[in-house]
Scaffold this active site. Structure first.
Site, PDB file in Angstrom:
ATOM      1  N   ARG A   1       0.843  -1.187   0.000  1.00 15.45           N
ATOM      2  CA  ARG A   1       0.000   0.000   0.000  1.00 15.45           C
ATOM      3  C   ARG A   1       0.889   1.251   0.000  1.00 15.45           C
ATOM      4  O   ARG A   1       2.073   1.194   0.355  1.00 15.45           O
ATOM      5  CB  ARG A   1      -0.898   0.039   1.232  1.00 15.45           C
ATOM      6  CG  ARG A   1      -1.786  -1.180   1.438  1.00 15.45           C
ATOM      7  CD  ARG A   1      -2.546  -1.025   2.755  1.00 15.45           C
ATOM      8  NE  ARG A   1      -3.477  -2.116   3.011  1.00 15.45           N
ATOM      9  CZ  ARG A   1      -3.226  -3.180   3.765  1.00 15.45           C
ATOM     10  NH1 ARG A   1      -2.023  -3.297   4.331  1.00 15.45           N
ATOM     11  NH2 ARG A   1      -4.135  -4.113   3.966  1.00 15.45           N
TER      12      ARG A   1
ATOM     13  N   LYS B   1      -1.678  -2.153   7.981  1.00 19.42           N
ATOM     14  CA  LYS B   1      -2.786  -1.549   8.714  1.00 19.42           C
ATOM     15  C   LYS B   1      -2.858  -2.125  10.121  1.00 19.42           C
ATOM     16  O   LYS B   1      -2.618  -3.311  10.326  1.00 19.42           O
ATOM     17  CB  LYS B   1      -4.106  -1.811   7.986  1.00 19.42           C
ATOM     18  CG  LYS B   1      -4.332  -0.921   6.768  1.00 19.42           C
ATOM     19  CD  LYS B   1      -5.720  -1.127   6.217  1.00 19.42           C
ATOM     20  CE  LYS B   1      -6.006  -0.172   5.066  1.00 19.42           C
ATOM     21  NZ  LYS B   1      -7.379  -0.353   4.535  1.00 19.42           N
TER      22      LYS B   1
ATOM     23  N   HIS C   1      -3.050   2.516  -6.306  1.00 23.28           N
ATOM     24  CA  HIS C   1      -3.536   1.331  -5.590  1.00 23.28           C
ATOM     25  C   HIS C   1      -3.896   0.210  -6.556  1.00 23.28           C
ATOM     26  O   HIS C   1      -3.923  -0.966  -6.172  1.00 23.28           O
ATOM     27  CB  HIS C   1      -4.749   1.692  -4.743  1.00 23.28           C
ATOM     28  CG  HIS C   1      -5.035   0.705  -3.659  1.00 23.28           C
ATOM     29  ND1 HIS C   1      -4.228   0.550  -2.546  1.00 23.28           N
ATOM     30  CD2 HIS C   1      -6.039  -0.196  -3.514  1.00 23.28           C
ATOM     31  CE1 HIS C   1      -4.729  -0.391  -1.767  1.00 23.28           C
ATOM     32  NE2 HIS C   1      -5.818  -0.866  -2.325  1.00 23.28           N
TER      33      HIS C   1
ATOM     34  N   ARG D   1      -1.422  -2.612  -6.699  1.00 23.22           N
ATOM     35  CA  ARG D   1      -1.622  -3.641  -5.670  1.00 23.22           C
ATOM     36  C   ARG D   1      -2.701  -4.628  -6.130  1.00 23.22           C
ATOM     37  O   ARG D   1      -2.588  -5.832  -5.907  1.00 23.22           O
ATOM     38  CB  ARG D   1      -2.009  -2.961  -4.359  1.00 23.22           C
ATOM     39  CG  ARG D   1      -2.345  -3.902  -3.196  1.00 23.22           C
ATOM     40  CD  ARG D   1      -2.520  -3.058  -1.933  1.00 23.22           C
ATOM     41  NE  ARG D   1      -3.297  -3.717  -0.903  1.00 23.22           N
ATOM     42  CZ  ARG D   1      -2.792  -4.499   0.049  1.00 23.22           C
ATOM     43  NH1 ARG D   1      -1.501  -4.741   0.079  1.00 23.22           N
ATOM     44  NH2 ARG D   1      -3.569  -5.031   0.973  1.00 23.22           N
TER      45      ARG D   1
ATOM     46  N   HIS E   1      -4.370  -8.718   4.809  1.00 26.07           N
ATOM     47  CA  HIS E   1      -5.775  -8.486   5.144  1.00 26.07           C
ATOM     48  C   HIS E   1      -6.132  -9.183   6.445  1.00 26.07           C
ATOM     49  O   HIS E   1      -5.777 -10.349   6.657  1.00 26.07           O
ATOM     50  CB  HIS E   1      -6.686  -9.031   4.037  1.00 26.07           C
ATOM     51  CG  HIS E   1      -6.690  -8.197   2.803  1.00 26.07           C
ATOM     52  ND1 HIS E   1      -7.047  -8.681   1.565  1.00 26.07           N
ATOM     53  CD2 HIS E   1      -6.371  -6.884   2.598  1.00 26.07           C
ATOM     54  CE1 HIS E   1      -6.955  -7.732   0.660  1.00 26.07           C
ATOM     55  NE2 HIS E   1      -6.544  -6.631   1.263  1.00 26.07           N
TER      56      HIS E   1
ATOM     57  N   TYR F   1     -10.515 -10.115  -4.957  1.00 26.84           N
ATOM     58  CA  TYR F   1      -9.593 -10.432  -6.043  1.00 26.84           C
ATOM     59  C   TYR F   1      -9.972 -11.711  -6.788  1.00 26.84           C
ATOM     60  O   TYR F   1      -9.322 -12.076  -7.766  1.00 26.84           O
ATOM     61  CB  TYR F   1      -8.161 -10.507  -5.502  1.00 26.84           C
ATOM     62  CG  TYR F   1      -7.749  -9.195  -4.885  1.00 26.84           C
ATOM     63  CD1 TYR F   1      -7.497  -8.084  -5.685  1.00 26.84           C
ATOM     64  CD2 TYR F   1      -7.673  -9.042  -3.509  1.00 26.84           C
ATOM     65  CE1 TYR F   1      -7.161  -6.866  -5.129  1.00 26.84           C
ATOM     66  CE2 TYR F   1      -7.339  -7.822  -2.938  1.00 26.84           C
ATOM     67  CZ  TYR F   1      -7.081  -6.739  -3.763  1.00 26.84           C
ATOM     68  OH  TYR F   1      -6.762  -5.526  -3.215  1.00 26.84           O
TER      69      TYR F   1
END
Length: 296
Positions: free
Chosen positions: A138, A160, A217, A220, A243, A252
């Site tokens: 990211r 994250k 993005h 990615r 994630h 995806y």
């Protein structure tokens, strides 16, 4: 009840159970919220009503993901207020949870990637693209990358929620790493952090990809969709992307049915379907023939 609040105390409270990036996010929206309330003559968040919360959420952003982030931040703020006996009500509770729709993946077309690489005039531009394209990083992860995060075979990525993951280094990246001076991969004297801001990374990638094209993005997304197309392993993609939930990774798989085709094709054929098709087509021909006769 005394209506007082101290956002420094709130920050200290957050820091006891959240990681730094999460604290930063919660404090950002807390400051925006109290500043916005002051513009409508409300001195304390404890004096706000549910309709003020609704107005602020709408004011803060249009995207469902932004609205959800804002609501979550305000839930935390009022939880602190309740725990510290500054308020006994939370106007956020009457605001329904905001669902973020799962969208389709937006992988960068290969011709756009080639155009972006052709525009690169600095090695740092190439490194930035490769980190997104071959490691799935990211913008926020690229911005804060340090040479100490690399070893011979993998990258240490702080994602994250400040969760750490490790991504293997692709052969396209290995020779580039050798030319990075020790320190921040993308240093900046303009910022107190000493490195690029995530917004600067996003803007640079968008500039390289070109106007009117998917943003950085999407690189990615290209990484994730290509990995899934190669492996059909959703757990593997989840781990590489960092994630927290597999439901986020499932984006995806949308638009890519190659891994599903064998299962569908394995369903047995039925003669009655073919027979019904033949009868229906014959009926259509007869109706068309009658229509043509009447027309003549």
């Amino acid at each position: 009840m005394e209506h007082v609040y101290n956002l420094d105390s709130y920050k200290n409270w957050l820091s006891t159970f959240l990681m730094p990036n999460s604290v930063k996010n919660r404090m950002y929206y807390a400051h925006r919220y109290v500043n916005w309330l002051s513009t409508i003559d409300i001195e304390s968040p404890w004096d706000a009503q549910h309709y003020h919360v609704s107005q602020f959420i709408i004011h803060a952003g249009k995207a469902p993901s932004t609205k959800k982030n804002v609501r979550d931040a305000l839930v935390t703020l009022y939880k602190w207020g309740h725990n510290t006996e500054q308020t006994d009500v939370s106007p956020v509770k009457s605001i329904p949870k905001i669902r973020v729709p799962i969208s389709m993946p937006r992988p960068t077309p290969f011709e756009f990637i080639d155009d972006a690489l052709a525009r690169c005039r600095r090695l740092s531009d190439v490194i930035m693209i490769v980190l997104a394209l071959y490691a799935g990083l990211r913008a926020v992860e690229i911005a804060s990358l340090h040479t100490s995060d690399f070893d011979d075979e993998q990258i240490r990525v702080q994602g994250k929620g400040d969760k750490v993951r490790y991504v293997p280094i692709h052969d396209m990246l290995k020779p580039l790493i050798l030319h990075i001076p020790n320190g921040w991969v993308f240093p900046s004297d303009k910022n107190p952090t000493g490195h690029y801001l995530p917004a600067s990374v996003s803007q640079r990638l968008s500039d390289l990809l070109g106007p009117g094209r998917p943003g950085g993005h999407s690189l990615r997304h290209r990484f994730a969709t290509d990995i899934f197309a190669e492996t059909h392993n959703l757990i593997l993609v989840q781990e590489l992307l960092g994630h927290a939930s597999i439901s986020t990774t499932r984006i995806y798989t949308r638009g890519n049915t190659e891994h599903l085709a064998p299962a569908v094709q394995a369903l047995p054929s039925r003669d009655t379907v073919s027979q019904a098709t033949t009868r229906a087509l014959e009926e259509m021909r007869q109706q068309q023939k009658q229509h043509d006769t009447r027309s003549n």
